[in-house]
Design a protein around this motif. Sequence first.
Motif, PDB file in Angstrom:
ATOM      1  N   GLU A 243      27.727  34.451  15.561  1.00 27.79           N
ATOM      2  CA  GLU A 243      27.278  33.033  15.359  1.00 27.79           C
ATOM      3  C   GLU A 243      28.346  32.493  14.847  1.00 27.79           C
ATOM      4  O   GLU A 243      28.930  32.659  14.005  1.00 27.79           O
ATOM      5  CB  GLU A 243      26.243  33.189  14.486  1.00 27.79           C
ATOM      6  CG  GLU A 243      25.105  31.878  14.659  1.00 27.79           C
ATOM      7  CD  GLU A 243      24.143  32.058  13.619  1.00 27.79           C
ATOM      8  OE1 GLU A 243      23.910  31.017  12.959  1.00 27.79           O
ATOM      9  OE2 GLU A 243      23.348  33.175  13.725  1.00 27.79           O
ATOM     10  N   ARG A 244      29.075  31.347  15.572  1.00 27.42           N
ATOM     11  CA  ARG A 244      30.259  30.648  15.012  1.00 27.42           C
ATOM     12  C   ARG A 244      30.100  29.815  13.928  1.00 27.42           C
ATOM     13  O   ARG A 244      31.065  29.332  13.323  1.00 27.42           O
ATOM     14  CB  ARG A 244      30.639  29.863  16.184  1.00 27.42           C
ATOM     15  CG  ARG A 244      31.149  30.604  17.518  1.00 27.42           C
ATOM     16  CD  ARG A 244      31.635  29.801  18.593  1.00 27.42           C
ATOM     17  NE  ARG A 244      32.784  29.237  18.389  1.00 27.42           N
ATOM     18  CZ  ARG A 244      33.491  28.329  19.415  1.00 27.42           C
ATOM     19  NH1 ARG A 244      32.644  27.861  20.444  1.00 27.42           N
ATOM     20  NH2 ARG A 244      34.751  27.828  19.167  1.00 27.42           N
ATOM     21  N   ALA A 245      28.765  29.440  13.510  1.00 28.41           N
ATOM     22  CA  ALA A 245      28.761  28.531  12.378  1.00 28.41           C
ATOM     23  C   ALA A 245      28.811  29.179  11.160  1.00 28.41           C
ATOM     24  O   ALA A 245      29.153  28.636  10.182  1.00 28.41           O
ATOM     25  CB  ALA A 245      27.299  28.042  12.497  1.00 28.41           C
ATOM     26  N   VAL A 246      28.654  30.572  11.039  1.00 25.70           N
ATOM     27  CA  VAL A 246      28.916  31.528   9.751  1.00 25.70           C
ATOM     28  C   VAL A 246      30.414  31.306   9.387  1.00 25.70           C
ATOM     29  O   VAL A 246      31.257  31.381   9.903  1.00 25.70           O
ATOM     30  CB  VAL A 246      28.413  32.795  10.137  1.00 25.70           C
ATOM     31  CG1 VAL A 246      28.736  33.795   8.792  1.00 25.70           C
ATOM     32  CG2 VAL A 246      27.167  32.950  10.492  1.00 25.70           C
ATOM     33  N   ARG A 247      30.394  31.119   7.788  1.00 24.42           N
ATOM     34  CA  ARG A 247      31.610  30.794   7.393  1.00 24.42           C
ATOM     35  C   ARG A 247      31.605  31.232   5.926  1.00 24.42           C
ATOM     36  O   ARG A 247      30.684  31.682   5.242  1.00 24.42           O
ATOM     37  CB  ARG A 247      32.001  29.402   7.432  1.00 24.42           C
ATOM     38  CG  ARG A 247      30.743  28.586   6.526  1.00 24.42           C
ATOM     39  CD  ARG A 247      31.057  26.972   6.887  1.00 24.42           C
ATOM     40  NE  ARG A 247      32.430  26.630   6.083  1.00 24.42           N
ATOM     41  CZ  ARG A 247      33.285  25.816   6.565  1.00 24.42           C
ATOM     42  NH1 ARG A 247      32.942  25.002   7.875  1.00 24.42           N
ATOM     43  NH2 ARG A 247      34.361  25.551   5.959  1.00 24.42           N
ATOM     44  N   GLY A 248      32.817  31.234   5.283  1.00 23.35           N
ATOM     45  CA  GLY A 248      33.026  31.521   3.808  1.00 23.35           C
ATOM     46  C   GLY A 248      33.694  32.629   3.581  1.00 23.35           C
ATOM     47  O   GLY A 248      33.680  33.791   4.366  1.00 23.35           O
ATOM     48  N   SER A 249      33.953  32.999   2.263  1.00 26.65           N
ATOM     49  CA  SER A 249      34.644  34.147   1.974  1.00 26.65           C
ATOM     50  C   SER A 249      33.609  35.089   1.331  1.00 26.65           C
ATOM     51  O   SER A 249      32.595  34.680   0.739  1.00 26.65           O
ATOM     52  CB  SER A 249      35.583  33.945   0.808  1.00 26.65           C
ATOM     53  OG  SER A 249      36.430  33.045   0.856  1.00 26.65           O
ATOM     54  N   THR A 250      33.953  36.657   1.423  1.00 27.07           N
ATOM     55  CA  THR A 250      32.892  37.459   0.733  1.00 27.07           C
ATOM     56  C   THR A 250      33.947  38.583   0.298  1.00 27.07           C
ATOM     57  O   THR A 250      35.090  38.936   0.854  1.00 27.07           O
ATOM     58  CB  THR A 250      32.212  38.176   1.944  1.00 27.07           C
ATOM     59  OG1 THR A 250      31.718  37.495   2.795  1.00 27.07           O
ATOM     60  CG2 THR A 250      31.384  39.265   1.205  1.00 27.07           C
ATOM     61  N   VAL A 320      38.660  27.213  -3.585  1.00 29.64           N
ATOM     62  CA  VAL A 320      39.362  26.670  -2.510  1.00 29.64           C
ATOM     63  C   VAL A 320      38.628  26.998  -1.284  1.00 29.64           C
ATOM     64  O   VAL A 320      39.203  26.530  -0.080  1.00 29.64           O
ATOM     65  CB  VAL A 320      40.839  27.604  -2.488  1.00 29.64           C
ATOM     66  CG1 VAL A 320      41.625  27.131  -3.678  1.00 29.64           C
ATOM     67  CG2 VAL A 320      40.605  28.870  -2.293  1.00 29.64           C
ATOM     68  N   GLU A 321      37.563  27.776  -1.119  1.00 28.72           N
ATOM     69  CA  GLU A 321      37.000  28.089   0.038  1.00 28.72           C
ATOM     70  C   GLU A 321      35.443  28.028  -0.205  1.00 28.72           C
ATOM     71  O   GLU A 321      35.130  28.472  -1.498  1.00 28.72           O
ATOM     72  CB  GLU A 321      37.430  29.343   0.469  1.00 28.72           C
ATOM     73  CG  GLU A 321      36.972  30.309   1.761  1.00 28.72           C
ATOM     74  CD  GLU A 321      36.913  29.325   2.897  1.00 28.72           C
ATOM     75  OE1 GLU A 321      37.542  28.327   3.140  1.00 28.72           O
ATOM     76  OE2 GLU A 321      36.188  29.710   3.836  1.00 28.72           O
ATOM     77  N   ASP A 322      34.720  27.769   0.835  1.00 30.48           N
ATOM     78  CA  ASP A 322      33.411  28.251   0.743  1.00 30.48           C
ATOM     79  C   ASP A 322      33.028  29.612   0.546  1.00 30.48           C
ATOM     80  O   ASP A 322      33.920  30.489   1.004  1.00 30.48           O
ATOM     81  CB  ASP A 322      32.393  27.954   1.949  1.00 30.48           C
ATOM     82  CG  ASP A 322      32.439  26.365   2.223  1.00 30.48           C
ATOM     83  OD1 ASP A 322      32.750  25.651   1.383  1.00 30.48           O
ATOM     84  OD2 ASP A 322      32.485  26.121   3.754  1.00 30.48           O
ATOM     85  N   LEU A 323      31.879  30.201  -0.109  1.00 27.76           N
ATOM     86  CA  LEU A 323      31.523  31.346  -0.347  1.00 27.76           C
ATOM     87  C   LEU A 323      30.458  31.846   0.730  1.00 27.76           C
ATOM     88  O   LEU A 323      29.469  31.153   0.845  1.00 27.76           O
ATOM     89  CB  LEU A 323      31.121  31.649  -1.748  1.00 27.76           C
ATOM     90  CG  LEU A 323      32.134  31.633  -2.824  1.00 27.76           C
ATOM     91  CD1 LEU A 323      31.442  31.726  -4.056  1.00 27.76           C
ATOM     92  CD2 LEU A 323      33.342  32.410  -2.555  1.00 27.76           C
ATOM     93  N   HIS A 324      30.669  32.695   1.461  1.00 29.05           N
ATOM     94  CA  HIS A 324      29.527  33.403   2.392  1.00 29.05           C
ATOM     95  C   HIS A 324      28.728  34.183   1.492  1.00 29.05           C
ATOM     96  O   HIS A 324      27.265  34.078   1.767  1.00 29.05           O
ATOM     97  CB  HIS A 324      30.290  34.308   3.398  1.00 29.05           C
ATOM     98  CG  HIS A 324      29.254  34.833   4.121  1.00 29.05           C
ATOM     99  ND1 HIS A 324      28.516  34.125   4.963  1.00 29.05           N
ATOM    100  CD2 HIS A 324      28.969  36.274   4.748  1.00 29.05           C
ATOM    101  CE1 HIS A 324      27.800  34.768   5.994  1.00 29.05           C
ATOM    102  NE2 HIS A 324      27.995  36.042   5.377  1.00 29.05           N
ATOM    103  N   ASN A 325      29.156  34.705   0.512  1.00 29.85           N
ATOM    104  CA  ASN A 325      28.272  35.656  -0.479  1.00 29.85           C
ATOM    105  C   ASN A 325      28.732  35.121  -1.908  1.00 29.85           C
ATOM    106  O   ASN A 325      29.993  35.243  -2.219  1.00 29.85           O
ATOM    107  CB  ASN A 325      28.135  37.016  -0.127  1.00 29.85           C
ATOM    108  CG  ASN A 325      27.795  37.470   0.951  1.00 29.85           C
ATOM    109  OD1 ASN A 325      28.252  37.760   1.820  1.00 29.85           O
ATOM    110  ND2 ASN A 325      26.286  37.461   0.698  1.00 29.85           N
ATOM    111  N   ALA A 326      27.699  34.622  -2.648  1.00 25.99           N
ATOM    112  CA  ALA A 326      28.212  34.095  -4.279  1.00 25.99           C
ATOM    113  C   ALA A 326      28.339  35.297  -5.175  1.00 25.99           C
ATOM    114  O   ALA A 326      28.954  35.188  -5.955  1.00 25.99           O
ATOM    115  CB  ALA A 326      27.281  32.983  -4.660  1.00 25.99           C
ATOM    116  N   THR A 327      27.758  36.547  -4.654  1.00 33.48           N
ATOM    117  CA  THR A 327      28.211  37.656  -5.765  1.00 33.48           C
ATOM    118  C   THR A 327      29.042  38.555  -4.991  1.00 33.48           C
ATOM    119  O   THR A 327      28.891  38.711  -3.675  1.00 33.48           O
ATOM    120  CB  THR A 327      26.766  38.209  -6.005  1.00 33.48           C
ATOM    121  OG1 THR A 327      26.148  38.399  -4.816  1.00 33.48           O
ATOM    122  CG2 THR A 327      26.071  37.301  -6.763  1.00 33.48           C
TER     123      THR A 327
END
Length: 442
Positions: A243-250, A320-327
């Motif tokens: 799914e292309r909308a998924v984004r962020g750091s993990t 600096v980047e969205d988080l995909h998972n905040a933990t």
Amino acid sequence: MVRKFSESSTRRQFLRQAALGGVLLYGWNVAAAGRLCALRVGSHQQGVRLVFDLNQRLTAAPVIRSVGEVLHIELPGIEHGLGRPAVPTLGPLQGGAEMNKSATGLVLRLPLREAVRWRSFSLGPGRGASYRLVLDLMPVAGTAVKSPRAHPVGRAGRPIVVCLDPGHGGHDSGAIGAKGTREKDVVLDVGLSLARLIRSTPGMRLVMTRNTDRYVPLMARMHLGFAQRADLFVSIHADAFPERAVRGSTVWTLSETGASNAAARWLAKTQNAVDPLLGDIQSGVHDPMLNAVLINMTQTAAMNSAVAAADVMIRGLAAVEDLHNATVQHANFVVLRAPNVPSMLVETAFISNPEEEQRLRDPDFRRLLARTMHDAIVAHFVKAPPADSAWSVTRHVLSKKENLADVAQHYGLSVEALRLANNLPRGEGQPGEPLRVPITGA
Ligand SMILES: [Zn+2]
């Protein structure tokens, strides 16, 4: 029967054997012929040590010579080898190797980064072990394997060892974005920028699993972190999702189950072994129960440390980047399994997300990621410097005349690292506030 080895069958074989073991292992059984069963590489005193595991004694002394920037090692009487052995970038070794047959045996060619001297010796089979040829390589200048810049440090102690692991490489491209951006290229570039920053950090030593576009097996990456006694192992990746909308750091660390399984396998492999590359974990301890307890204790400490470091990494990335998972997330990744090595895997961004792919293509964003990761690594060690390291921590009380930038500059930190190490929000610190700062140099 001699099996033909293709890249993939070599890899499969390797991974199967490595999964049972926990050390670098290559090759397979070929009856009644001189065979190089394994090649292990690790740091040793002033340089690096290579251990060739052989199924029989060499028929003559090995012939070792350096030709230009390549070291040739001929193993007389050995007919079967390892295809393309994965040799890490370590000390004088450039990384990578070539292996060919000669009239009298196998010839291994190792590219070098600097001139070396060497000594070699043979060991007979130990308990269940094969014959071994041990080759120590030392830089000619006699310099230890360390960062090129020598820094005065605040106290005697070893440097903090950071092992960087840019994911994938060579035939393994990793994830590929819609525009054709390859994960292996992006993460190598971030890794090289981060490597430069770590090299220039006083009291820190860099180890890298790869610094070129080449494939390194997962177990070899993990083993390097262990053999180098890394204080932190950081694997760098870019994520992908249908799914292309998924984004962020993990940021991932090892799950408990992964740790205990890996520790159990490691134990099975090492409890009776005396291995020059594995060192402390089993030295002098022959009681399997005690060994299991020791491994679990060191693993628990390493995992706690990994989670602490990963937590700082997430807070750094959040700027600096969205988080995909905040933990911090937990999974049983092979590269995270080295006993005693706090390890994390950073998924920088989703290469499958068009916007994030565009960002990952931007060299400025990749450098920003590297700086951010460096800030987080520094901040983690300001919070928790290893006890025997050259780093220690003191408190700096912020005066009315100072701002955070002054303090950061004085101690050789970035403002962001100072913030992360002290859990400071945006804005200036309060006068009178005691700040954790590192003593690492004059
Ligand atoms: Zn990846």
